[in-house]
Design a protein around this motif. Sequence first.
Motif, PDB file in Angstrom:
ATOM      1  N   SER A 125       0.833  -1.202   0.000  1.00 34.41           N
ATOM      2  CA  SER A 125       0.000   0.000   0.000  1.00 34.41           C
ATOM      3  C   SER A 125       0.869   1.254   0.000  1.00 34.41           C
ATOM      4  N   GLY A 126       0.496   2.211  -0.801  1.00 34.54           N
ATOM      5  CA  GLY A 126       1.214   3.481  -0.778  1.00 34.54           C
ATOM      6  C   GLY A 126       0.959   4.293  -2.041  1.00 34.54           C
ATOM      7  N   MET A 127       1.319   5.565  -1.957  1.00 32.28           N
ATOM      8  CA  MET A 127       1.145   6.465  -3.111  1.00 32.28           C
ATOM      9  C   MET A 127       2.352   7.397  -3.206  1.00 32.28           C
ATOM     10  N   ILE A 128       2.783   7.652  -4.427  1.00 30.74           N
ATOM     11  CA  ILE A 128       3.937   8.533  -4.639  1.00 30.74           C
ATOM     12  C   ILE A 128       3.579   9.553  -5.723  1.00 30.74           C
ATOM     13  N   LEU A 129       3.829  10.829  -5.425  1.00 30.78           N
ATOM     14  CA  LEU A 129       3.640  11.889  -6.427  1.00 30.78           C
ATOM     15  C   LEU A 129       4.984  12.582  -6.647  1.00 30.78           C
ATOM     16  N   ASN A 130       5.495  12.485  -7.869  1.00 27.08           N
ATOM     17  CA  ASN A 130       6.752  13.158  -8.202  1.00 27.08           C
ATOM     18  C   ASN A 130       6.464  14.397  -9.044  1.00 27.08           C
ATOM     19  N   VAL A 131       7.040  15.526  -8.652  1.00 24.10           N
ATOM     20  CA  VAL A 131       6.772  16.754  -9.405  1.00 24.10           C
ATOM     21  C   VAL A 131       7.778  16.887 -10.547  1.00 24.10           C
ATOM     22  N   ALA A 132       7.249  16.740 -11.754  1.00 24.60           N
ATOM     23  CA  ALA A 132       8.039  16.921 -12.978  1.00 24.60           C
ATOM     24  C   ALA A 132       7.721  18.319 -13.502  1.00 24.60           C
ATOM     25  N   SER A 133       7.407  18.454 -14.782  1.00 24.55           N
ATOM     26  CA  SER A 133       7.152  19.779 -15.371  1.00 24.55           C
ATOM     27  C   SER A 133       6.657  19.593 -16.799  1.00 24.55           C
ATOM     28  N   THR A 134       6.059  20.647 -17.365  1.00 23.33           N
ATOM     29  CA  THR A 134       5.792  20.594 -18.808  1.00 23.33           C
ATOM     30  C   THR A 134       7.131  20.503 -19.549  1.00 23.33           C
ATOM     31  N   GLY A 135       8.188  21.012 -18.907  1.00 23.58           N
ATOM     32  CA  GLY A 135       9.537  20.940 -19.480  1.00 23.58           C
ATOM     33  C   GLY A 135      10.041  19.514 -19.641  1.00 23.58           C
ATOM     34  N   SER A 136       9.371  18.555 -19.001  1.00 24.19           N
ATOM     35  CA  SER A 136       9.762  17.141 -19.138  1.00 24.19           C
ATOM     36  C   SER A 136       9.603  16.670 -20.577  1.00 24.19           C
ATOM     37  N   TYR A 137       8.756  17.365 -21.336  1.00 27.17           N
ATOM     38  CA  TYR A 137       8.373  16.900 -22.668  1.00 27.17           C
ATOM     39  C   TYR A 137       9.200  17.503 -23.798  1.00 27.17           C
ATOM     40  N   MET A 138      10.088  18.439 -23.481  1.00 21.87           N
ATOM     41  CA  MET A 138      10.759  19.176 -24.568  1.00 21.87           C
ATOM     42  C   MET A 138      12.162  19.596 -24.168  1.00 21.87           C
ATOM     43  N   PRO A 139      13.024  19.846 -25.173  1.00 22.53           N
ATOM     44  CA  PRO A 139      14.354  20.373 -24.822  1.00 22.53           C
ATOM     45  C   PRO A 139      14.213  21.827 -24.382  1.00 22.53           C
ATOM     46  N   GLY A 140      15.092  22.270 -23.494  1.00 27.08           N
ATOM     47  CA  GLY A 140      14.960  23.627 -22.948  1.00 27.08           C
ATOM     48  C   GLY A 140      16.229  24.450 -23.073  1.00 27.08           C
ATOM     49  N   PRO A 141      16.528  24.936 -24.277  1.00 26.95           N
ATOM     50  CA  PRO A 141      17.691  25.826 -24.378  1.00 26.95           C
ATOM     51  C   PRO A 141      17.574  26.987 -23.393  1.00 26.95           C
ATOM     52  N   PHE A 142      18.671  27.407 -22.819  1.00 31.12           N
ATOM     53  CA  PHE A 142      18.734  28.463 -21.793  1.00 31.12           C
ATOM     54  C   PHE A 142      18.213  28.010 -20.427  1.00 31.12           C
ATOM     55  N   ILE A 143      17.764  26.763 -20.363  1.00 32.48           N
ATOM     56  CA  ILE A 143      17.390  26.171 -19.055  1.00 32.48           C
ATOM     57  C   ILE A 143      17.602  24.654 -19.186  1.00 32.48           C
TER      58      ILE A 143
END
Length: 262
Positions: A125-143
């Motif tokens: 039993s258990g639950m896990i929430l990991n905070v990712a980002s919309t940035g997870s889906y794309m390359p981020g020049p300058f970041i």
Amino acid sequence: MTVLITGASTGIGYEITRIFARNGYDVVITARDEKRLIELAKNINTKVTVIKKDLSRPDSANELFNEIKENNIEVDILVNNAGMGDTGLFHKSSVDKINEMLELNIKSLTILTRLVSAEMVKKRSGMILNVASTGSYMPGPFIAVYYATKAYVLSFTEAIGEELKKFNVKVSALCPGATATEFSKRAGKLELKGAMSAKSVAEIAYKEFMNGKKVIIPGCFNKVGILFSKILPRNMMGKIIGKSQKKLHEEFMIKNNISGKE
Ligand SMILES: NC(=O)c1ccc[n+]([C@@H]2O[C@H](COP(=O)([O-])OP(=O)(O)OC[C@H]3O[C@@H](n4cnc5c(N)ncnc54)[C@H](OP(=O)(O)O)[C@@H]3O)[C@@H](O)[C@H]2O)c1
């Protein structure tokens, strides 16, 4: 039921903590700023354990887990929210900040998940929430490093979600877009106009996480952005993101009289 929330001192983690507390959960809150954590603890009406921890230090996730065990606390829900960004040209960026970011956004999140999930598997039993980002889906020049860390978080979360479901451990990723918190300032950029409030991101996150949604994308604008990232070629997406991040970074530098305009 006890929820462990990292990065609870401000922003999205602060709001998520308040929602869990309101819904009757005990909370273990952690971040570096102990004063803010104690202030938050005073304002919520549930059992609160405050643990000051810098999760960008090597081995800090292990230390946090051990302190929780020493307090005889069983974690039923883990929210890996603490994170940081850094904008600017990669080849000019601070090596110390890169190390901090990799430790915090990737290593601590992974090790904490490893240690807590093993206990959850034992209990089935258990639950896990990991905070990712919309940035997870794309390359981020300058970041670049930040976006890459968040691509890791999403991939890792989806993978272990598949492994852990047969042990009744539910795993979700939260992918916010621009959110009005201290994040942008700390990352050296202006906030994007139209950023969502941390409160509304947290409310959507809580509702969809508790309903078992595996990938949570708060807000229509962010959903559309991710849709575009799936349709457009990645180099085109990178150009669009890079232009926006460069502008936000340069305007921040000018506004704050910091030299080193790129
Ligand atoms: N805001 C956005 O636009 C946005 C968009 C997408 C994803 N996210 C993600 O959302 C999560 C929360 O960010 P936020 O927007 O709420 O940012 P925030 O206001 O800067 O809050 C970040 C939280 O993480 C904690 N933290 C930072 N460095 C830490 C360290 N070395 N050790 C332990 N805790 C640390 C901070 O606490 P202390 O400073 O007290 O340690 C704070 O509680 C992050 O993972 C971020 O990447 C944010």
